[in-house]
Design an enzyme around this catalytic site. Sequence first.
Site, PDB file in Angstrom:
ATOM      1  N   ASP A 147      25.785  55.701  17.300  1.00 17.28           N
ATOM      2  CA  ASP A 147      25.129  55.534  16.005  1.00 17.28           C
ATOM      3  C   ASP A 147      23.619  55.715  16.190  1.00 17.28           C
ATOM      4  O   ASP A 147      23.195  56.480  17.057  1.00 17.28           O
ATOM      5  CB  ASP A 147      25.484  54.159  15.431  1.00 17.28           C
ATOM      6  CG  ASP A 147      25.524  54.148  13.914  1.00 17.28           C
ATOM      7  OD1 ASP A 147      24.480  54.428  13.311  1.00 17.28           O
ATOM      8  OD2 ASP A 147      26.576  53.862  13.329  1.00 17.28           O
TER       9      ASP A 147
ATOM     10  N   HIS B 109      21.290  51.555  10.491  1.00 14.85           N
ATOM     11  CA  HIS B 109      22.727  51.821  10.375  1.00 14.85           C
ATOM     12  C   HIS B 109      23.476  51.405  11.635  1.00 14.85           C
ATOM     13  O   HIS B 109      24.545  50.787  11.577  1.00 14.85           O
ATOM     14  CB  HIS B 109      22.920  53.308  10.090  1.00 14.85           C
ATOM     15  CG  HIS B 109      24.302  53.696   9.708  1.00 14.85           C
ATOM     16  ND1 HIS B 109      25.295  53.926  10.631  1.00 14.85           N
ATOM     17  CD2 HIS B 109      24.866  53.915   8.495  1.00 14.85           C
ATOM     18  CE1 HIS B 109      26.404  54.273  10.006  1.00 14.85           C
ATOM     19  NE2 HIS B 109      26.176  54.267   8.707  1.00 14.85           N
TER      20      HIS B 109
ATOM     21  N   SER C 288      31.537  53.916   6.669  1.00 12.44           N
ATOM     22  CA  SER C 288      30.793  53.551   7.880  1.00 12.44           C
ATOM     23  C   SER C 288      30.946  52.076   8.191  1.00 12.44           C
ATOM     24  O   SER C 288      30.864  51.668   9.344  1.00 12.44           O
ATOM     25  CB  SER C 288      29.305  53.850   7.700  1.00 12.44           C
ATOM     26  OG  SER C 288      29.021  55.196   7.859  1.00 12.44           O
TER      27      SER C 288
END
Length: 766
Positions: free
Chosen positions: A162, A239, A549
Amino acid sequence: MNNSLQSSKLVLLLAIALVLFLNTELDFLTAAGALDSDSKVYIVYLGEREHDDPELVTASHHQMLESLLQSKEDAQNSLIYSYQHGFSGFAALLTSSQAKKISEHPEVIHVIPNRIRKLKTTRAWDHLGLSPIPTSFSSLSSVKGLLHDTNLGSEAIIGVIDSGIWPESKAVNDQGLGPIPKRWRGKCEPGEQFNATIHCNNKLIGARYYLNGVVAAIGGKFNRTIIQDFQSTRDANGHGTHTATIAGGSFVPNVSYFGLAQGLVRGGAPRARIASYKACWNVMRDEGGGTDGRCTSADMWKAFDDAIHDGVDVLSVSIGGGIPEDSEVDKLDYIAAFHAVAKGITVVAAAGNEGPGAHTVDNVAPWLLTVAATTLDRSFPTKITLGNNQTLFAESLFTGPEISTGLAFLDSDSDDTVDVKGKTVLVFDSATPIAGKGVAAVILAQKPDDLLSRCNGVPCIFPDYEFGTEILKYIRTTRSPTVRITAATTLTGQPATTKVAAFSCRGPNSVSPAILKPDIAAPGVSILAAISPLNPEEQNGFGLLSGTSMSTPVVSGIIALLKSLHPKWSPAAVRSALVTTAWRTSPSGEPIFAEGSNKKLADPFDYGGGLVNPEKAAKPGLVYDMGIVDYIKYMCSAGYNDSSISRVLGKKTNCPIPKPSMLDINLPSITIPNLEKEVTLTRTVTNVGPIKSVYRAVIESPLGITLTVNPTTLVFKSAAKRVLTFSVKAKTSHKVNTGYFFGSLTWSDGVHDVIIPVSVKTTISM
């Protein structure tokens, strides 16, 4: 591209379409201009390694490049990455003619250009039954069920590819954790504002970052104006921190998001170890200003390569390539995940956020565990009171003092003469220009999409079109319309219920229609987890994000627990346990609906086997297992030739004649996309429950379809005979072409109900 070898490679990569990337979906953008106008990064894929020694693998890559470029120095300068652990290949700066020439080398399976991908995010564990949970490590004796049996996943290692991680986050503390598992072979790499000694601990045990691919794509140098990020594993985007702590974050009590969703925050496996592989970077947008998370293929491949070497148990990859296309390049871009699965690592991928249309599901290869997103039994209702005392409720994240203002309507055709300063504005289009108009609040009427936002500090409320029309009617029939808006509250339990989120991508599988995708669903709407303080959605180190996600690491955390309990289970056995035990109603027993243009009951193309049920998955009774032989069958049935399959696997492989049927791939589902009259297929189950067991078939046939199972009873008598095979005949009574109808096949021993979804479409030949 017209010869048979290239055609079969196209099919090969089509099957190897996989999961690399993050549910927060990705758009493909070809990497532009590497070190000069004539060269750019290409990935040269060579299949399985020919040597166990990584140095020998890398040496062979240098030799191949040196032979191509006729210079040892040029070969060294050209090499970006050597993939040497999980598979063999390299990334290098090449001209298009050099790339074409090396693609003709007999050891090369394929050459693809580097691609840039663009990133598109408390209550979840209670909702799924992984509770009660203590508020600290001092009261672990109260933990029961799967969490107790696995010591909260303390021996599991979760790899997350990520945007990195924020190491100071409270959710990454290692309080109460013992030594790092001895099998761990990874490392923490120092870098900008990241001290490996200080920032890694017994929770964050691995931290690597991969810049070469993205730097080469933007011109060959790290340009802070373009890449607004840390040259380290530190997460500027947020994220990566969010997904990592959803999967394996530590306990953090008394967390809320501006007062909403208050409670104890934790990951699915709170004691699991986290290894962060940063392959996504904050890159300046080409247009419109701001930044996006970008991830290049070259960097992603190296992250997979290292994760395989390091010894992770599960890889959580919330990245995706958008709606699958029949493109050889796009499919090959995911092959690294196949090598991870072949080495026993479960790879969990996002279904995508381009829903709710059919055929949109991403990450469709059979070796991936593909996750759809659902809502929680939690909502944030906001009271809207019009000047005529009509009261409506809509969701929002508004937590400020009550708003009481005039009310106006704006659309994209409204001119600047409409006075909206200090008023609440109703719009039906998020593109309606309101910036700089000094509005007090925005009511954005829209089709259901389950996405909430704070709208850059302007209070915004999200009713559906029906309520929006009611408000508009009031505005147009009132001389001086007014409105009062009250702060949102947190509502849990009924009447809020579980729905497949509108944005979640749907099946059927557009690449291989006989392979059901998605596999499973998990909560992915308004998930509260840690986030980088540089993210604008952050509050006190945490944020509410939505997307597949977010549902992807929910499943990754559960898998960390399952692997702790069953370390010898294969990735296919793990998937089977999740799919066959999933809820097909909400945990409270209510129907699960699928949001979209028209709300409907959810079916397997919306949520696969259903909503993940962690406690039942720990004791599934039977599993539909798969190994390399099964993936070979899939490749053969998809049309790969022997030489291509042999290179991928690293050993000589011959497809049987006649080639196997894709319907016989041992998946925990049955999908028949073109049933003409009747067809018979087989499945094999492995008993992982009591040694002596008797299972009986329970059939729920799809409309107009007759399902017959032989035998109807499976008798397991000893540990030596845990594997049994059965056949299923499907016969249609339809006389015309139909859409898909759905049913199920259950094996029950009175304790375990092992359920697989059945999807059948009748096609009458002319």
